[in-house]
Scaffold this active site. Sequence first.
Site, mmCIF file in Angstrom:
data_model
loop_
_atom_site.group_PDB
_atom_site.id
_atom_site.type_symbol
_atom_site.label_atom_id
_atom_site.label_comp_id
_atom_site.label_asym_id
_atom_site.label_seq_id
_atom_site.Cartn_x
_atom_site.Cartn_y
_atom_site.Cartn_z
ATOM 1 N N LYS A 287 -3.853 10.422 -0.968
ATOM 2 C CA LYS A 287 -3.082 11.087 -2.284
ATOM 3 C C LYS A 287 -3.686 11.926 -3.399
ATOM 4 C CE LYS A 287 -1.747 5.706 -2.528
ATOM 5 N NZ LYS A 287 -0.405 6.303 -2.238
ATOM 6 N N ARG A 361 0.913 -2.766 5.275
ATOM 7 C CA ARG A 361 1.464 -3.160 6.674
ATOM 8 C C ARG A 361 0.724 -3.215 7.193
ATOM 9 N NH1 ARG A 361 5.908 2.187 6.306
ATOM 10 N NH2 ARG A 361 5.154 1.751 3.551
HETATM 11 N N1 BES Z 1 -0.422 0.735 -2.511
HETATM 12 C C1 BES Z 1 1.030 2.285 -1.903
HETATM 13 C C2 BES Z 1 1.901 2.017 -2.891
HETATM 14 C C3 BES Z 1 1.754 2.039 -4.538
HETATM 15 C C4 BES Z 1 2.294 3.481 -4.395
HETATM 16 C C5 BES Z 1 2.393 1.139 -5.146
HETATM 17 C C6 BES Z 1 2.261 3.630 -5.804
HETATM 18 C C7 BES Z 1 2.316 1.072 -6.415
HETATM 19 C C8 BES Z 1 2.710 2.948 -6.510
HETATM 20 C C9 BES Z 1 1.220 1.930 -0.586
HETATM 21 O O1 BES Z 1 -0.025 1.838 0.156
HETATM 22 C C10 BES Z 1 1.700 3.262 -0.269
HETATM 23 O O2 BES Z 1 0.825 4.104 -0.297
HETATM 24 N N2 BES Z 1 2.220 3.822 0.490
HETATM 25 C C11 BES Z 1 3.403 4.858 0.501
HETATM 26 C C12 BES Z 1 4.100 4.712 1.416
HETATM 27 C C13 BES Z 1 4.731 5.607 2.138
HETATM 28 C C14 BES Z 1 3.264 6.341 2.985
HETATM 29 C C15 BES Z 1 5.871 5.816 4.027
HETATM 30 C C16 BES Z 1 4.359 5.294 -0.290
HETATM 31 O O3 BES Z 1 4.849 4.555 -0.831
HETATM 32 O O4 BES Z 1 4.000 6.712 -0.621
HETATM 33 MN MN MN Z 2 -1.255 3.192 0.343
#
Ligand code: BES
Ligand code: MN
Length: 501
Positions: A287, A361
């Site tokens: 990230k 997931r």
């Molecule tokens: N934990 C995150 C989702 C999230 C992001 C929650 C920001 C709250 C604030 C999750 O694990 C994630 O990183 N999801 C990705 C999925 C994508 C790679 C398809 C996302 O939402 O960017």
């Molecule tokens: Mn994630």
Amino acid sequence: MKKRLSININLKTTKEITKVNSGSIVISVYEGPFTEELKAIDRASNGMLKKLRKLGELNGKLGQGTYLPALPGLKAERTYLVGCGQKRKKISRQDAAKVLAKMVSAAVTSKASSAFISIPKLNISGEGDNWIIQQIAYLCENNVYTYDAKLNKKDKITRNLKKVSITIDSALPIAKLNRSIKIGQAIGRGSNSAKDLANLPANICTPSYLAKESRLAAKKYSSLTCSVLGEKQMKKLKMDCLLSVGAGSAQESKLITLNYKGGKKDDEPFVIVGKGITFDTGGISLKPGAAMDEMKFDMCGAASVIGTLQVMAELKAPINVIGLVASAENMPGSKASKPGDVVRTMSGLTVEILNTDAEGRLVLADALTYAKKFKPQSVVDIATLTGACVVALGHSTSGLMSNDERLAQKLLKAGTTSTDRAWQLPIWDAYQKDLNSNFADIANIGGRAGTITAACFLSRFTGNYNWAHLDVAGTAWLSGSEKGASGRPVPLLSHYLLDQS
Ligand code: BES
Ligand code: MN
Ligand code: ZN
């Protein structure tokens, strides 16, 4: 487990308000003529309230607040007046909750150790005095919450409020109202436990820490038992998909089961499953740095499961509930999953990990397969799953997706009554093909509707039980100056489960 001093909340039948001997009194003001209560205060204080109204204060507008310390002629040391709008006008639960929050927060932030809250006469669509009382009790607990586990002693925030009396008409059914206090308080405390776990930094709140806290919760209640699977045991169960998420971390992944037995031995349980990523760096699909600290909150689903089981145990709900927590730390490392890796799930389906940041997931897939063994009446998973959900619904509303319309409606209703609302998104077949993979049975990302395709991914592991998924990415915590866990969706889950009994 942190011991919290709880507030003592009781009911008092109305007496002369000017004689109430309390640190503070909290009274409602309506637009239009003063109520008998206000007239009495006005008389005792030589027309103070009338004067204030002339000055434009005390206009009774919804949410307007006035603080009057040391009002002459009153026994109470402080008087808080909160605007409740037009007296007979129907208002929404949301508006009512706002007014009640204002009343409770006046009591909580006051220096007084005791408060008298005079129950407002709100005309709420669909709800009555029981709802108001339950909401006040919930808000009291919710409002006294402070996070100070890691602050120096000198900085500890102190709250003085110890006792709240709610004044009611003697005609009201006291036993029922007392039960409402109990329910509201239990939900508030369960939310606070969830907040405590979620607010802890990820160097303390690891998967092992969640396991330890779950065991402690089970120790506290005889109706609650806890068992924990470590990596070796999960490997035996072929949970390679869950295990792939923690592969880059020094912290051991855990699958925690909390078993609440309040129903008959053979009653099929309600299962709730929480995403417990104690920190989500994104893994090799790293990230960006901005606000990455907030990914310590990626275990809020898990925290809400642990908090809700405590609510059930506290209230001795006559049902059986299984809480599952799928916990891992998502880190880059030499053993971490890489984009393109293919792993086998416990269900047998293979998954191509196109993005290691879509890790929630992956842990839930195996936990949902594991849930089958409990022969559940329903399974609800709770996860801070997608940033896309925040884009779609913002920070006030959780996303809900389900393979069963009746279950979806029950959860939506629980969200409405608890003002912990969710909104349903479709998971129609049209979205499923977005997960096609050339190298495995299914890919872990795909398509533009990120929240929905994430749920579609989960749906592949739900077998034939009734299932719903709550995406709480936008609602489980607040950012900015008020950064901190919200305790959601403990109120929604608690209401849903209590409605089943
Ligand atoms: N934990 C995150 C989702 C999230 C992001 C929650 C920001 C709250 C604030 C999750 O694990 C994630 O990183 N999801 C990705 C999925 C994508 C790679 C398809 C996302 O939402 O960017
Ligand atoms: Mn994630
Ligand atoms: Zn995540």
